[in-house]
Design a protein around this motif. Sequence first.
Motif, mmCIF file in Angstrom:
data_model
loop_
_atom_site.group_PDB
_atom_site.id
_atom_site.type_symbol
_atom_site.label_atom_id
_atom_site.label_comp_id
_atom_site.label_asym_id
_atom_site.label_seq_id
_atom_site.Cartn_x
_atom_site.Cartn_y
_atom_site.Cartn_z
ATOM 1 N N ILE A 83 -0.599 2.001 -1.935
ATOM 2 C CA ILE A 83 -0.719 1.646 -0.511
ATOM 3 C C ILE A 83 0.297 2.443 0.316
ATOM 4 C CG2 ILE A 83 -0.367 -0.229 1.158
ATOM 5 C CD1 ILE A 83 -1.647 -2.095 -0.954
ATOM 6 N N GLN A 84 1.530 2.496 -0.169
ATOM 7 C CA GLN A 84 2.558 3.242 0.589
ATOM 8 C C GLN A 84 2.189 4.716 0.696
ATOM 9 O OE1 GLN A 84 6.576 2.418 -0.662
ATOM 10 N NE2 GLN A 84 6.490 0.438 0.351
ATOM 11 N N ILE A 133 -20.881 1.972 -1.725
ATOM 12 C CA ILE A 133 -19.830 1.021 -1.343
ATOM 13 C C ILE A 133 -19.738 -0.141 -2.315
ATOM 14 C CG2 ILE A 133 -18.991 -0.493 0.495
ATOM 15 C CD1 ILE A 133 -20.524 1.490 2.385
ATOM 16 N N GLN A 134 -18.517 -0.287 -2.846
ATOM 17 C CA GLN A 134 -18.275 -1.367 -3.787
ATOM 18 C C GLN A 134 -17.394 -2.394 -3.080
ATOM 19 O OE1 GLN A 134 -15.298 -0.383 -6.563
ATOM 20 N NE2 GLN A 134 -15.895 -1.933 -8.050
ATOM 21 N N ASP A 135 -17.708 -3.669 -3.220
ATOM 22 C CA ASP A 135 -16.892 -4.686 -2.556
ATOM 23 C C ASP A 135 -15.772 -5.141 -3.494
ATOM 24 O OD1 ASP A 135 -15.800 -6.666 -1.074
ATOM 25 O OD2 ASP A 135 -17.660 -7.724 -0.655
ATOM 26 N N TRP A 136 -14.554 -4.631 -3.245
ATOM 27 C CA TRP A 136 -13.417 -5.019 -4.094
ATOM 28 C C TRP A 136 -12.561 -6.083 -3.421
ATOM 29 C CZ3 TRP A 136 -9.627 -3.673 -0.773
ATOM 30 C CH2 TRP A 136 -9.828 -2.555 0.051
ATOM 31 N N SER A 137 -13.035 -6.585 -2.251
ATOM 32 C CA SER A 137 -12.175 -7.475 -1.459
ATOM 33 C C SER A 137 -11.848 -8.784 -2.177
ATOM 34 C CB SER A 137 -12.804 -7.754 -0.096
ATOM 35 O OG SER A 137 -14.027 -8.431 -0.252
ATOM 36 N N ARG A 152 1.208 -1.281 -4.931
ATOM 37 C CA ARG A 152 2.198 -1.105 -3.875
ATOM 38 C C ARG A 152 2.446 0.387 -3.596
ATOM 39 N NH1 ARG A 152 5.954 -4.353 -1.627
ATOM 40 N NH2 ARG A 152 7.669 -3.099 -0.888
ATOM 41 N N LEU A 156 -2.240 -7.497 -5.893
ATOM 42 C CA LEU A 156 -1.443 -7.351 -4.682
ATOM 43 C C LEU A 156 0.029 -7.059 -4.943
ATOM 44 C CD1 LEU A 156 -1.438 -7.334 -1.682
ATOM 45 C CD2 LEU A 156 -1.292 -9.808 -1.675
ATOM 46 N N THR A 193 -8.496 -8.499 -4.984
ATOM 47 C CA THR A 193 -7.202 -7.907 -4.629
ATOM 48 C C THR A 193 -6.023 -8.809 -4.978
ATOM 49 O OG1 THR A 193 -7.412 -8.789 -2.412
ATOM 50 C CG2 THR A 193 -8.126 -6.517 -2.751
ATOM 51 N N LEU A 230 -8.017 3.293 -0.482
ATOM 52 C CA LEU A 230 -7.898 2.131 -1.381
ATOM 53 C C LEU A 230 -9.175 1.943 -2.195
ATOM 54 C CD1 LEU A 230 -5.914 -0.599 0.603
ATOM 55 C CD2 LEU A 230 -5.090 1.213 -0.860
ATOM 56 N N LEU A 280 -7.546 4.398 5.442
ATOM 57 C CA LEU A 280 -6.881 3.621 4.389
ATOM 58 C C LEU A 280 -7.899 2.896 3.506
ATOM 59 C CD1 LEU A 280 -3.948 2.191 6.543
ATOM 60 C CD2 LEU A 280 -3.787 3.948 4.770
ATOM 61 N N ARG A 281 -8.969 2.399 4.122
ATOM 62 C CA ARG A 281 -10.012 1.717 3.349
ATOM 63 C C ARG A 281 -10.599 2.655 2.290
ATOM 64 N NH1 ARG A 281 -14.990 0.600 1.905
ATOM 65 N NH2 ARG A 281 -15.469 2.736 2.523
ATOM 66 N N SER A 322 -9.838 -6.401 4.137
ATOM 67 C CA SER A 322 -8.860 -6.503 3.049
ATOM 68 C C SER A 322 -7.831 -5.399 3.128
ATOM 69 C CB SER A 322 -9.549 -6.414 1.689
ATOM 70 O OG SER A 322 -10.212 -7.597 1.427
ATOM 71 N N THR A 323 -8.266 -4.215 3.561
ATOM 72 C CA THR A 323 -7.345 -3.080 3.670
ATOM 73 C C THR A 323 -6.194 -3.420 4.611
ATOM 74 O OG1 THR A 323 -9.116 -1.502 3.278
ATOM 75 C CG2 THR A 323 -7.179 -0.672 4.414
ATOM 76 N N ARG A 378 -7.572 2.582 9.870
ATOM 77 C CA ARG A 378 -8.098 1.593 8.929
ATOM 78 C C ARG A 378 -9.214 2.187 8.062
ATOM 79 N NH1 ARG A 378 -8.981 -3.418 13.080
ATOM 80 N NH2 ARG A 378 -6.875 -4.283 13.135
#
Lengths: 209, 80
Positions: A141-142, A121-125, A138, A132, A128, A195, A191-192, B46-47, A188
């Motif tokens: 994400i879509q 697990i890499q923390d990319w938070s 974009r 964004l 972003t 991403l 999607l997590r 964040s997601t 979630r």
Amino acid sequence: MEFPDPTKGTLTEEQLVKDLQAGEMGSFEQLANLYQKKIYTLSFNLTRNISDSQDVTQEVLLILFRKGHTFQGKSAFSSWVYRITINASYMKLRSRKKEPKVSIEDVLPAFNQGGFQYEKIQDWSENTESLLFGNETRNIIQKAVDLLPDKEKVVFILRDVEGLSSNKVGNILEISIPAVKSRLHRARLFLRKKLSNYFWEYKARKERK
Amino acid sequence: MICCKECIELLYSYLEGELSAENETALEDHFADCPPCIAFVNTYRSTTLLCKNTLKTNDIPDTVKIKLKEFVDKNKPDVL
């Protein structure tokens, strides 16, 4: 091009519903102003198609014009609008060629016998912000949201994108609140993971340069 | 001590503030010893934000707005 501000000089939802039930026909334009953006964006997030979303918006408005006065008031009026929008969007999707869906189980976290995660697990938070508004992010994400199975997708859109309560989402979809929560959590997680893969590749690409 | 699997199962309720005091302490004890799970929570949060900010900006295109206005004018019931 300027369009009238739908929030100015319009009736509240409650007053609008009363007028509709009383057969007050003058409120139809305001009804359209109040709901068309909600209807269109929900439909677009479900179908990802401009023409389908325009059709859905027109179909739903027509139902509101013709049947709004029969609304019973057992649930919120907006819940009824969301419900018919979702149904009309699903009709559009059914008429389209089916694309293979990714199994959500394959993307949920996997654990070893000790209950530790296999994923590194890499923390990319923290990184972003700069990404964004990029078109690539974009699109990613879509596409990730489009890959969600329908059950999880509609809960995710109503709850996290539209910001409705679990209660209201349960009411619209006629499912229990624990079911709303469990589908949202799975969406979630899915999607997590999608991403994370993207940010991982993005970082590797940057480091190669 | 709870494991990562249990930690992720409790995550939703933790972020909603719905956990019992006992489970919340157990989760926070786990976080203190497990940087990967902290990274997991951060990226889970964040997601949600990224997806919301991206999908919320899908406005109605002007060409569709014009068509919808024409449609409403044509189809709205007559004023009594």
